[in-house]
Design an enzyme around this catalytic site. Structure first.
Site, PDB file in Angstrom:
ATOM      1  N   TYR A  35       0.833  -1.198   0.000  1.00 22.94           N
ATOM      2  CA  TYR A  35       0.000   0.000   0.000  1.00 22.94           C
ATOM      3  C   TYR A  35       0.868   1.248   0.000  1.00 22.94           C
ATOM      4  O   TYR A  35       2.053   1.202   0.291  1.00 22.94           O
ATOM      5  CB  TYR A  35      -0.948   0.008   1.194  1.00 22.94           C
ATOM      6  N   LYS A 149       6.512  -1.958   1.793  1.00 23.30           N
ATOM      7  CA  LYS A 149       5.355  -1.383   2.493  1.00 23.30           C
ATOM      8  C   LYS A 149       4.144  -2.314   2.334  1.00 23.30           C
ATOM      9  O   LYS A 149       3.204  -2.045   1.573  1.00 23.30           O
ATOM     10  CB  LYS A 149       5.054   0.014   1.963  1.00 23.30           C
ATOM     11  N   GLU A 181      11.702   2.392  14.333  1.00 23.54           N
ATOM     12  CA  GLU A 181      10.782   3.422  13.841  1.00 23.54           C
ATOM     13  C   GLU A 181       9.513   3.384  14.666  1.00 23.54           C
ATOM     14  O   GLU A 181       9.377   2.582  15.594  1.00 23.54           O
ATOM     15  CB  GLU A 181      10.479   3.210  12.360  1.00 23.54           C
ATOM     16  N   LEU A 206      11.055   1.192   7.076  1.00 26.49           N
ATOM     17  CA  LEU A 206      10.458   1.663   5.837  1.00 26.49           C
ATOM     18  C   LEU A 206      11.225   2.893   5.369  1.00 26.49           C
ATOM     19  O   LEU A 206      11.596   3.746   6.181  1.00 26.49           O
ATOM     20  CB  LEU A 206       8.991   2.026   6.070  1.00 26.49           C
TER      21      LEU A 206
END
Length: 286
Positions: A35, A149, A181, A206
């Site tokens: 996505y 992702k 993260e 990411l």
């Protein structure tokens, strides 16, 4: 939830209540899907080129074919904004490998499922910008290809809910003593000497589109930048901390595990970078 948006599904424009996907879709059965989220301000797309490039990386790594060429995909993004009269908010895009009888091995010759929908959301005037957010640190128990992702978001959702249960707004994930993260954002700190520190790119995180823009803006503004891992203790001792993401832009962090960061209010570098990001991205929006 009101059922009045127009969504895109495999080449068709439908009212959201009429959009249906097979129960055999591998996005549903295996999270075999990727996505992207693109912010919209004034009806224009923010940082779209970066999101399109990352989409290409994710589909290539998983061997999923995007059904639209780049020009057609951009046209769909623009069209969905117009059809839903989105002034400020986001576009969510998802591509799965498609529907096939359940099997762990990738099926051959499936038709990918492509979905886009919009969400209205105040991205410029987020009330948390003035107050900052609080963070709880939690173990990072995700898989090791975080650069892709994918829609495998159960653990980030669990981490966010655990953070909320601890009285925080969100979670920062920790692996081997170092922050990777946030649950859905890149983590940054500013040291006492004014250096922006954020983790380097690898499969562990990411590759944030907003992250890249903020690093460029910081360097252009004469702010020292170090791309390296940092510990939880270093984060707690920082002068400032913040997250970056597609719709939060730069969002200050004022508490980590109950400990106040800096003066306990959004810091000057965080505010400066947010202002610079908005100005530069509005100028280049498409």
């Amino acid at each position: 939830m009101t059922l009045n948006r127009i969504v895109y599904l495999n080449g068709a424009w439908l009212e959201e209540a009429d959009a249906k996907i097979s129960i055999f879709d591998r996005g549903f059965l295996f999270a075999d899907a990727i996505y992207e989220v693109t912010a919209v301000i004034g009806g224009k797309l923010i940082d779209y080129a970066g999101h399109a490039a990352r989409l290409q990386h994710s589909t290539t790594e998983l061997g999923i074919r995007c059904p639209l060429d780049p020009d057609a995909l951009l046209a769909v993004h623009r069209d969905i904004v117009l059809r839903n009269a989105v002034d400020e908010g986001l576009i969510y895009l998802q591509i799965s490998r498609g529907a096939a009888d359940r099997d762990f091995a990738y099926p051959e010759n499936t038709t990918p499922t492509l979905v886009l929908f919009t969400q209205a959301k105040p991205v410029l005037n987020n009330p948390r910008i003035k107050t900052g957010i609080s963070i709880a640190t939690l173990p990072d128990w995700r898989w090791e290809r975080r650069d892709i992702k994918t829609v495998q978001l159960l653990y980030p959702s669990m981490a966010k809910m655990e953070a909320v249960n601890r009285g925080a707004d969100d979670a920062w994930l920790v692996e081997d003593g170092f922050v990777t993260e946030g649950s859905a954002a890149t983590a940054h700190i500013v040291t006492r000497d004014g250096t922006l520190v954020t983790r380097p790119l690898s499969n562990a995180i990411l590759h944030g589109i907003t992250r890249a823009s903020i690093i460029d803006l910081a360097r252009n503004a004469g702010i020292a930048v170090e791309e390296r891992a940092f510990t939880v203790d270093e984060a707690r001792a920082a002068a400032e901390a913040f997250i970056t993401s597609a719709t939060n832009f730069v969002l200050p962090v004022v508490r980590i595990d109950g400990q106040t960061i800096g003066d306990g209010v959004p810091g000057p570098i965080s505010k400066r970078l947010r202002a610079a990001y908005i100005e530069s991205r509005l100028a280049s929006a498409i």
